[in-house]
Write an enzyme that holds these catalytic residues in place. Structure first.
Site, PDB file in Angstrom:
ATOM      1  N   CYS A 240       0.933  -1.241   0.032  1.00 31.35           N
ATOM      2  CA  CYS A 240      -0.016   0.033   0.160  1.00 31.35           C
ATOM      3  C   CYS A 240       0.848   1.265   0.064  1.00 31.35           C
ATOM      4  CB  CYS A 240      -0.914  -0.193   1.356  1.00 31.35           C
ATOM      5  SG  CYS A 240      -1.981  -1.212   1.044  1.00 31.35           S
ATOM      6  N   HIS A 241       1.706   1.318   0.946  1.00 29.20           N
ATOM      7  CA  HIS A 241       2.565   2.446   1.051  1.00 29.20           C
ATOM      8  C   HIS A 241       4.058   2.323   1.119  1.00 29.20           C
ATOM      9  CE1 HIS A 241      -1.564   3.405   2.732  1.00 29.20           C
ATOM     10  NE2 HIS A 241      -1.352   4.476   1.910  1.00 29.20           N
ATOM     11  N   GLY A 242       4.429   0.985   0.863  1.00 30.77           N
ATOM     12  CA  GLY A 242       5.884   0.653   0.834  1.00 30.77           C
ATOM     13  C   GLY A 242       6.589   0.686   2.223  1.00 30.77           C
ATOM     14  N   PRO A 255       6.519   4.337   5.792  1.00 29.21           N
ATOM     15  CA  PRO A 255       5.965   5.155   6.536  1.00 29.21           C
ATOM     16  C   PRO A 255       5.302   4.613   8.078  1.00 29.21           C
ATOM     17  CG  PRO A 255       4.493   4.362   4.737  1.00 29.21           C
ATOM     18  CD  PRO A 255       5.963   3.882   4.686  1.00 29.21           C
TER      19      PRO A 255
END
Lengths: 277, 62, 332
Positions: A240-242, A255
């Site tokens: 999703c956001h690495g 994150p």
């Protein structure tokens, strides 16, 4: 009530003539005479006191010719004027008779006092106990019900997972990652200088047995499910956001603020099972 | 000094002691009462409840 | 007050000085009249007729007779009733059996529950579901954890969806519920000539007569009496409302073999399975009775103590006498 009523009542004898208007016509009776002011009455113009005959019934007065006693009515003010044929009220008594209460009195004041306190204390004690049970049971009813608790534990046979493989199972609606780590992976996880990581945690603290890594498969960033055996650190990668997790499930990049969560679990050595929950 | 006087002087005289005794007593009473009722209940139903008969099956299983 | 006591009371109080002597002297006639009216002997009967005790006891006797008659014959006396239905349509009333868990303090007989489960599993479960009982419910009631786990694992359950979104089957767990014999109601009806075998989870609670009824039904199969015709495929059971029941007699002596060596007679199996079903309907039964004992004791003590404390607090209020001491009057 009847007692007072009889004492107070001054009934004019029927011999007094009555005008057509209903007013008794008694030549010597001064109907306009005011009753004496009653200092104890609530209202200002209160009636006569019951213990003093009203003035209009007559009385003793001092005149120029000495003391004169006049009686304007034919009745004595303190006796019943007529006999009641229908007897509905208790007997008139000059003084109220006080019954004998000695039977009710406690024999021993100390005992009585202790008993009273004891009864009050007992009531408080039992009430407190009952209240405590009530509250406890009520709070218990808010906890998870038996069918939920029955689903809250998951058993898994460890022998079915070969070394170096991931298994994902569902536990309480969330995925749980179980990895049978190789010795190389264990060494890799242990060699990291974990003090400088974002969420510093040693590999020792994250596993009960070094070859079994068991953790919740929910990315700590926004709750995606990371993909296994990928990412820059050979562990998990959240698409999703690495966020990148290493082979111990610690966040290394991206994150995510925290390492992957470790659920409560136990090993059942005898049967080679792990019980999550 | 009679028992009641002793009781009064030790427990009832000070309200703080009285209230403390009541609450401590409630705690002890709760446990004791539970135990007493359970004991009675188990004795009354001896041989009927699962805990009375489970050994018959537990042994055969193992 | 005096009037409420009735005439008898006046007789008793007559010696008391109700009037002041002065009045008596002045008006002897009034007193004499009153005495004459209360002292006459025919008044004993009158006072008996007028007394409250008589009224209350006659009322009680009347109400009691009516209640007794109604209880005995099932209808009010002198009020003939006409029923559109036959009594047999309601089924025989089951007799009251002395269940081992019937008393105020009695738990279920758990050995009986265990045998009853066996009967259910081997006999009833062929047609009847037990939806509301999960395997875990048996643990600590009639079986060990290991026994129940083993029993659950014999059953396949459908679960899913898995990662590929497909349903799969797995062996049973403790958390699973008892497997139903039919997939759905239609299948159940189709397999039983249109009659739906009811779910047995709450059957003891759901039928008039409860456990007695279920026991009577299981053991009550007889040949239909003369004049009663039962349709093909139906069976006659006087305890079943209407008399004709879709279920045939299933319990026969020696049908199952109990592991504890209890002879498996028809009535023994029926008793055990009804005990099991009663447990299934009221799994909280044992705990409930224990809590009931506690509650009754606690609240009795509380009631008595609060009555005492109420009297204790109210005694000075109820018995106080208020004196009014008027201040010295200086105005006259």
């Amino acid at each position: 009530m009847a007692f007072n009523g009889l004492k107070k009542a001054v009934t004019l004898s029927p011999s007094v003539r009555t005008l057509p208007s209903g007013v008794p016509a008694a030549p010597l009776l001064n109907l306009a005479a005011r009753a004496p002011a009653d200092p104890h009455a609530h209202a200002s113009g209160a009636g006569p006191r019951s213990d003093v005959p009203p003035r209009w019934t007559g009385g003793v007065s001092r005149t120029s010719s000495g003391l004169v006693s006049k009686t304007f009515t034919t009745l004595s003010p303190t006796t019943p004027s007529s006999v009641r044929f229908m007897h509905t009220t208790p007997a008139v008594k000059d003084a109220p008779e006080v019954p004998d209460f000695s039977h009710y009195r406690a024999n021993d004041n100390d005992n009585n006092r202790a008993l009273s306190y004891f009864m009050v204390g007992t009531m408080g004690l039992v009430s407190a106990s009952a209240a405590k049970s009530t509250v406890t049971e009520f709070l218990k009813s808010m906890s998870a019900s038996a069918d939920v608790l029955a689903l809250a534990k998951v058993e898994l046979e460890l022998a079915s997972i070969p070394e170096g493989k991931n298994v994902v199972i569902k536990w309480r609606g969330k995925p749980v990652f179980i990895r049978h780590r190789t010795q190389a992976e264990i060494d890799e996880a242990r060699d990291v200088k974990w003090q400088s990581l974002r969420d510093p945690e040693s590999d020792d603290a994250r596993v009960k047995k070094p070859e079994w890594l068991i953790m919740l498969g929910v990315c700590t960033h926004l709750g995606c499910v990371p993909i296994g055996e990928s990412g820059d650190y050979g562990g998990w990668f959240c698409p999703c956001h690495g966020s990148h997790y290493d082979i111990s499930g610690r966040v290394r990049k991206g994150p995510a603020p925290l390492n992957l969560e470790i659920p409560a679990y136990e090993f059942n050595e005898a049967e080679g099972k792990v019980i999550i929950g | 000094m009679s028992i009641s006087t002793t009781l009064y002087n030790t427990v009832f005289r000070r309200n703080s002691v009285f209230v403390t005794t009541v609450f401590a007593g409630a705690f002890a009473f709760g446990i004791g009462f539970d135990t007493a009722v359970t004991t009675f209940y188990d004795r009354w139903n001896r041989g009927k409840q699962w805990k009375d008969i489970r050994h018959k099956y537990a042994e055969s299983e193992e | 007050m005096l009037r409420r006591w009735g005439a008898g009371a006046l007789n008793r109080t007559a010696p008391l000085p109700l009037f002041r002597p002065k009045n008596v002297l002045r008006l002897p006639r009034a007193l004499a009249v009153r005495n004459a009216s209360t002292a006459s002997s025919s008044n004993a009967f009158e006072s008996f007729l007028n007394s409250r005790v008589t009224l209350v006891s006659v009322s009680l006797f009347t109400a009691g007779s009516v209640a007794w008659y109604t209880h005995l014959y099932g209808s009010l006396p002198f009020l003939p009733q006409v029923h559109a239905s036959l009594d047999s349509d309601e089924g025989l009333h089951p007799p009251a059996y002395p269940w081992s868990h019937m008393g105020l303090f009695d738990t279920f007989d758990h050995a009986s529950i265990r045998r009853g489960y066996q009967v259910y599993r081997e006999v009833c479960a062929a047609c009847h579901s037990l939806d509301r009982i999960a395997w875990r419910n048996l643990v600590g009631v009639s079986h060990n954890v290991d026994e129940v786990k083993a029993m659950a694992e014999e059953v396949e359950y459908q679960d899913g969806p898995n990662d590929e979104g497909e349903m799969f089957t797995r062996t049973g767990k403790l958390a699973d519920y008892m497997p139903p014999p039919y997939a759905n109601e239609e299948a159940a009806r189709a397999g039983n000539a249109g009659a739906l075998p009811p779910d047995l989870s709450l059957i003891v609670k759901a039928r008039h007569g409860g456990a007695d009824y279920v026991f009577s039904l299981l053991t009550g199969y007889v040949d239909p009496p003369a004049g009663v015709e039962v349709r093909e495929g139906m069976n006659y059971n006087p305890f079943f409302p209407g008399g004709a029941i879709g279920m045939a007699r299933v319990l026969f002596d020696g049908l199952v073999e109990f592991e504890d060596g209890t002879p498996a007679t028809t009535s023994q199996m029926a008793k055990d399975v009804v005990t099991f079903l009663h447990w299934a309907a009221e799994p909280e039964h044992d705990e409930r009775k224990k809590n009931g004992i506690k509650a009754v004791i606690l609240f009795s003590v509380l009631t008595l103590a609060s009555l005492y404390v109420k009297r204790f607090k109210w005694t000075p209020i109820k018995n106080r006498k208020i004196f009014y001491d008027p201040p010295a009057d200086k105005t006259h």
